[in-house]
Design a protein around this motif. Structure first.
Motif, PDB file in Angstrom:
ATOM      1  N   ASN A  73      13.356 -32.046 -28.004  1.00  0.00           N
ATOM      2  CA  ASN A  73      12.587 -30.695 -27.455  1.00  0.00           C
ATOM      3  C   ASN A  73      13.312 -29.747 -26.738  1.00  0.00           C
ATOM      4  OD1 ASN A  73      10.195 -32.072 -28.416  1.00  0.00           O
ATOM      5  ND2 ASN A  73       9.765 -33.171 -26.580  1.00  0.00           N
ATOM      6  N   GLY A  74      14.499 -30.251 -26.730  1.00  0.00           N
ATOM      7  CA  GLY A  74      15.332 -29.190 -25.852  1.00  0.00           C
ATOM      8  C   GLY A  74      16.729 -28.668 -26.587  1.00  0.00           C
ATOM      9  N   GLN A  75      16.563 -28.198 -27.897  1.00  0.00           N
ATOM     10  CA  GLN A  75      17.335 -27.729 -28.682  1.00  0.00           C
ATOM     11  C   GLN A  75      17.714 -26.294 -28.562  1.00  0.00           C
ATOM     12  OE1 GLN A  75      19.646 -30.077 -30.753  1.00  0.00           O
ATOM     13  NE2 GLN A  75      18.296 -31.011 -29.371  1.00  0.00           N
ATOM     14  N   ASP A  76      18.146 -25.745 -27.302  1.00  0.00           N
ATOM     15  CA  ASP A  76      18.263 -24.657 -26.863  1.00  0.00           C
ATOM     16  C   ASP A  76      19.474 -23.915 -26.328  1.00  0.00           C
ATOM     17  OD1 ASP A  76      18.177 -25.944 -24.582  1.00  0.00           O
ATOM     18  OD2 ASP A  76      15.965 -25.206 -23.949  1.00  0.00           O
ATOM     19  N   GLY A  77      20.366 -24.905 -26.589  1.00  0.00           N
ATOM     20  CA  GLY A  77      21.905 -24.543 -26.233  1.00  0.00           C
ATOM     21  C   GLY A  77      22.196 -24.775 -24.677  1.00  0.00           C
ATOM     22  N   ILE A  78      21.154 -25.573 -24.142  1.00  0.00           N
ATOM     23  CA  ILE A  78      21.525 -26.246 -22.697  1.00  0.00           C
ATOM     24  C   ILE A  78      21.902 -27.632 -22.740  1.00  0.00           C
ATOM     25  CG2 ILE A  78      20.421 -26.770 -20.414  1.00  0.00           C
ATOM     26  CD1 ILE A  78      18.453 -24.584 -20.932  1.00  0.00           C
ATOM     27  N   TRP A  79      23.109 -28.053 -22.158  1.00  0.00           N
ATOM     28  CA  TRP A  79      23.586 -29.097 -22.214  1.00  0.00           C
ATOM     29  C   TRP A  79      23.079 -30.141 -21.016  1.00  0.00           C
ATOM     30  CZ3 TRP A  79      27.257 -31.051 -25.619  1.00  0.00           C
ATOM     31  CH2 TRP A  79      27.987 -32.301 -25.310  1.00  0.00           C
TER      32      TRP A  79
END
Length: 314
Positions: free
Chosen positions: A122-128
């Motif tokens: 759910n976190g494919q937003d560019g945040i590692w």
């Protein structure tokens, strides 16, 4: 000739007729099998066996005076055990398809939550997001219910390295699982649990097994999986625990009302996953073999498999 009445919703007849006939033929049985409808059925006084789903239109068993057994298509029998017209032996469904399907659902979702997969899915937003889960050996699992399904799921999780405790109303002994029982054993089984899986039968004694008091025993941020029965959980208590963070996530497959109403709080809660009662479906190909084997046993004068204890409710 053996007379078999199939009594379930109409779509089930189309699904089960061919596998049942094949399984009965494999035993060399001489039989007649018909589908029950509100307009037509075998003469009740001639029926030897009823292959049954509790949501069938057949609800009065009084006239089935010759019937040797009612063979349930479902694992759950709470919808039929209270029927006072049912005096015949009742067998519940225990088969490979049900068990394997449940193991796959429980292990799949337990590993999803244990590994924190939702964080990345759910976190494919560019945040590692660097999330490293604990090892399985550091996350205790508790299985509530050590019947065929609970035992199989607990054994599978233990083989993956999770320390597994199991709780049942009566004492059990399962290799690889710390088995506890009775009212005192429930608190001990839940103490510090990181994952709880509910696979108890639904009876008056098991309703709301997971409630405001018992949820307090879990490890902070625990995960709850319910593929058993909806009323095993006090919904209000679980939602409160989710809001407070005591429970980090709940994955629920069964509910008090199904389908789950669109306005139910579970749908909108960010830490709840709803699956539509698919954790383990009775599969006609394997269930038919269990039904046919019980009919063979009945004709041979052998004990039926998986008989229900009416007093216990399962």
């Amino acid at each position: 000739m053996i007379q078999i009445q199939f009594a379930a919703r109409s779509l089930r007849w189309a699904e089960y007729e061919a596998p049942l006939r094949a399984a009965l033929d494999a035993h060399g049985l001489d039989y007649r099998m018909e589908n029950y409808t509100q307009d037509a059925s075998l003469p009740p006084e001639s029926v030897d066996y009823i292959v049954y789903a509790p949501n069938s239109h057949l609800q009065d068993f009084t006239a089935y005076t010759r019937c040797k057994a009612v063979l349930n298509l479902w694992a759950g029998v709470e919808g039929i055990t209270g029927n006072r017209t049912l005096t015949q032996p009742l067998a519940r469904m225990v088969d490979h398809g049900l068990t394997q399907g449940m193991v796959e659902w429980v292990v799949g979702h337990a590993m999803r939550l244990h590994l924190g997969m939702d964080i990345h899915l759910n976190g494919q937003d560019g945040i590692w997001r660097r999330h490293v889960p604990p090892l399985a050996e550091d996350r205790p699992v508790t299985i509530l219910g050590l019947g065929a399904l609970g035992t199989a799921c607990g054994t599978a999780l233990a083989q993956l390295g999770f320390p597994v405790r199991g709780w049942s109303r009566s004492p059990k002994d399962v290799p690889g699982i710390t088995c506890l029982s009775g009212p005192d054993g429930l608190a001990q089984a839940l103490a510090g649990a990181g994952i709880v899986v509910l696979l108890l039968p639904l009876t008056d004694a098991t309703e709301n097994t997971l409630n405001a008091a018992t949820l307090q025993h879990l490890a902070p941020g625990a995960f709850v999986l319910n593929p058993g029965r909806g009323p095993l959980i006090d919904d209000t208590a679980l939602l409160a625990a989710l809001d407070a963070g005591g429970v980090a996530q709940a994955t629920l497959d069964v509910f008090r009302e199904e389908p789950l109403p669109p306005d139910h709080p579970y749908w909108a809660h960010p830490n709840v996953t709803v699956t539509p009662h698919i954790a383990s479906e009775t599969r006609a190909s394997s269930a038919a073999k269990v039904i046919a084997e019980n009919i063979r046993r009945g004709e041979a004068g052998e004990p039926f498999l998986h008989l229900v204890n009416r007093d216990a409710g399962y």
